[in-house]
Design an enzyme around this catalytic site. Structure first.
Site, short mmCIF file in Angstrom:
data_model
loop_
_atom_site.label_atom_id
_atom_site.label_comp_id
_atom_site.label_asym_id
_atom_site.label_seq_id
_atom_site.Cartn_x
_atom_site.Cartn_y
_atom_site.Cartn_z
N ASP A 177 -0.41 5.69 -1.29
CA ASP A 177 -0.55 4.25 -1.17
C ASP A 177 -0.41 3.88 0.32
OD1 ASP A 177 -0.58 1.49 -2.04
OD2 ASP A 177 1.59 1.48 -1.77
N LYS A 232 -5.73 -7.50 -5.76
CA LYS A 232 -5.18 -8.81 -5.43
C LYS A 232 -5.67 -9.93 -6.35
CE LYS A 232 -2.92 -6.60 -2.43
NZ LYS A 232 -1.72 -5.94 -2.96
#
EC number: 3.11.1.1
Length: 275
Positions: free
Chosen positions: A15, A56
């Protein structure tokens, strides 16, 4: 032709925010708060952290589905948020995120040396993020200025489904030329990121202290008393329990010991799907 278990790791798929850069994962969190505020809807930092790790747009949709946030939105607009409303918030979030991403672009202390060591041991470094490509391009540029360049990057909008689906992790497998998903380890500070790795058939490592779950700066983390740190570790371990990470460590700097242990287990014939 016979199938043979891999005997050592070939790649670490990492990540970004809260894992390699942005200790405490502040960049996306603060911008969610600011984006909602532009619609006169209050969202706390703690609430904004809840769905972290998702793409998102999905993150904003999930926040809008929280009953308390939906009620605050209804009081302002006379209705609960629709998908069009989510898109409107997302469209405000994006330029804010791009504008302010540099504020939280520092590498996690020690990460560069750790990753250099992993590469010297023969590992390829893949990566993926809940950021869309337009943000990731800026994140990647800033990281390169600080000395970190991943071998491959997959943004959340470059696959049909983002986390917790496995598509981004698997896109790294293909691009890096890895011959077995069990020869990969997924490293992430969020539950959706660990689920991504699990569903991709990889080894998984959850980061307890550098990311979203603890939500502190490096200095704040270092200032914790031993008792408070242990209490927070126990709390965060419980948060990750349902996603079943193979390992939980404080920061990426603890990863080399995990890599060595996974290689030992692979050499014994153990596979990540069995645990």
């Amino acid at each position: 032709m016979n199938y043979n278990n891999p005997t050592q790791l070939q790649a670490a798929i990492l990540d970004w925010a809260g894992t390699v850069v942005d200790f405490g994962s502040f960049a996306p969190t603060q911008i969610f708060v600011e984006a909602f505020a532009e619609f006169d809807v209050q969202v706390s930092i703690e609430e904004a952290r809840g769905p972290m790790g998702m793409g998102k747009w999905d993150h904003i949709r999930t926040l809008c589905d929280v009953p308390e946030i939906a009620e605050r939105y209804r009081k302002v607009f006379g209705r609960t948020p629709t998908d069009d409303d989510v898109t409107a918030i997302y469209n405000r979030f994006m330029p804010l995120q791009i504008e302010k991403i540099a504020v939280h672009s520092a590498l996690i202390p020690g990460a560069l040396d750790t990753l250099t060591g992993l590469r010297q041991d023969g590992l390829k470094i893949g990566s993926c993020s809940g950021y869309p490509k337009v943000v990731m391009d800026k994140v990647v540029e800033l990281a390169a200025q600080n000395g970190y360049v991943a071998d491959h990057v997959v943004a959340t909008d470059e696959t049909p489904n983002g986390r917790p689906w496995p598509a981004q992790a698997l896109a790294n497998v293909i691009a890096l030329g890895i011959d077995d998903v069990a020869a990969c380890v997924k490293v992430d500070d969020t539950v959706p990121g660990i689920l991504e790795g699990r569903r991709a058939g990889m080894w998984t490592v959850a980061l307890v202290c550098s990311g979203n779950a603890l939500g502190l700066t490096w200095e704040g983390f270092r200032a914790l008393s031993a008792e408070k740190l242990e209490s927070e570790r126990q709390r965060i371990h419980a948060l990750f329990a349902g996603s079943r990470p193979h390992y939980l460590i404080d920061t990426i700097n603890d990863l080399p010991e995990v890599i060595a242990d996974i290689n030992r287990r692979l050499a014994k014939g153990e596979m990540p799907q069995a645990f």
